[in-house]
Write a protein that holds these residues in place. Structure first.
Motif, PDB file in Angstrom:
ATOM      1  N   VAL A 123       4.394   5.507   3.255  1.00 42.93           N
ATOM      2  CA  VAL A 123       3.897   6.789   3.424  1.00 42.93           C
ATOM      3  C   VAL A 123       4.756   7.603   2.816  1.00 42.93           C
ATOM      4  O   VAL A 123       6.002   8.088   3.219  1.00 42.93           O
ATOM      5  N   LEU A 127       1.023  -1.067  -0.036  1.00 43.86           N
ATOM      6  CA  LEU A 127      -0.038  -0.235  -0.141  1.00 43.86           C
ATOM      7  C   LEU A 127       0.897   1.405   0.222  1.00 43.86           C
ATOM      8  O   LEU A 127       1.929   1.281   0.627  1.00 43.86           O
ATOM      9  N   VAL A 156      -5.787   6.088   6.612  1.00 47.51           N
ATOM     10  CA  VAL A 156      -5.644   4.650   6.057  1.00 47.51           C
ATOM     11  C   VAL A 156      -6.222   3.699   6.661  1.00 47.51           C
ATOM     12  O   VAL A 156      -6.562   3.798   7.974  1.00 47.51           O
ATOM     13  N   LYS A 188       0.565   5.369   0.246  1.00 46.55           N
ATOM     14  CA  LYS A 188      -0.329   6.456   0.783  1.00 46.55           C
ATOM     15  C   LYS A 188       0.493   7.792   1.005  1.00 46.55           C
ATOM     16  O   LYS A 188       1.542   7.827   0.963  1.00 46.55           O
ATOM     17  N   ARG A 189      -0.348   8.727   0.752  1.00 48.62           N
ATOM     18  CA  ARG A 189       0.404  10.245   0.905  1.00 48.62           C
ATOM     19  C   ARG A 189       0.305  10.678   2.596  1.00 48.62           C
ATOM     20  O   ARG A 189      -0.731  10.384   3.003  1.00 48.62           O
ATOM     21  N   GLU A 208      -2.868  11.544   4.842  1.00 45.32           N
ATOM     22  CA  GLU A 208      -4.302  10.529   4.396  1.00 45.32           C
ATOM     23  C   GLU A 208      -4.764   9.678   5.486  1.00 45.32           C
ATOM     24  O   GLU A 208      -4.151   9.191   6.498  1.00 45.32           O
TER      25      GLU A 208
END
Lengths: 112, 110
Positions: free
Chosen positions: A111, A11, A19, A13-14, A17
């Motif tokens: 991340v 995964l 999650v 993500k930024r 975010e």
């Protein structure tokens, strides 16, 4: 044999975010656990749940929350992801008859 | 609080016997001791569990002395596929929580 399934293997993500990491077990176990694993630090307990809607903090709960609405599903939530939450996340359930833990394959979260 | 201590790493060669010792102070009277094996990019999996003296299965043996403050996982005639991280876990460590130590990274060489 017990099956513990984590929804995502990888995964990305930024920062900032929200999650959701999902974990499902198929053996009606009451106890479920979330760990994170980082190089050189072993397995660290984030949260665990001993029944539906019941949860307790582990050693490193900051920045995380959990949800256990149904016995088979235990979700880990990162309210606002940060780069220091980049890690391998492992879910487990415990068989009460022999205290064995059964782990999922893990979710490698990055991340950015 | 109960705490487990294991060597961080061990090296071995194929065909050798490997013994990994774990110290677990304050283990409770009715706690079992369980060992797990973890390969890269996988979750840990159960290897063996015992309460006292010696337990043997198809994979390993577990030796627990009378005071139960330590346990030794014995892997007979290791192969390259035994390269993994090994964790000991006394049941009931810190109440409902299950706290792992850092584990022992075993490297088996040809």
């Amino acid at each position: 044999d017990v099956k513990v399934t984590q929804s995502s293997r990888y995964l990305v993500k930024r920062t900032g975010e929200k999650v959701f990491l999902e974990c499902v077990q198929d053996m009606d176990h009451e106890n479920m656990f979330w760990y994170r694993q980082d190089p050189g630090l072993g397995l660290r307990l984030i949260y665990f749940s001993y029944d539906v809607k019941m949860k307790e903090k582990g050693d490193i709960p900051e920045g995380y929350s959990v949800s256990r609405e149904k016995k088979e599903r235990f979700s880990l939530i990162l309210e606002s992801a940060s780069t220091n939450q980049t890690s391998m996340y492992l879910c487990a359930s415990r068989d009460p008859t022999n205290e064995k833990l059964f782990f999922g394959s893990g979710t490698q979260l990055s991340v950015l | 609080l109960a705490k487990t201590t294991q060597p961080i790493s061990m090296d071995s060669y194929e065909g050798q016997e490997v013994n990994i010792t774990c110290s677990h102070n304050n283990i409770a009277t009715n706690d079992y001791i369980t060992w797990y094996q973890q390969f890269p990019s996988q979750g840990p999996r159960f290897i063996i569990q015992g309460y006292k003296t010696k337990v043997t299965n198809e994979v390993a043996s577990l030796f627990i002395p009378a005071d139960r403050k330590s346990s030794t996982l014995s892997l007979p005639r290791v192969s390259l596929s035994d390269t993994a991280v090994y964790y000991c876990l006394p049941r009931g460590n810190q109440g409902g929580k299950l706290i792992f130590g850092q584990g022992t990274e075993l490297s088996v060489k040809p």
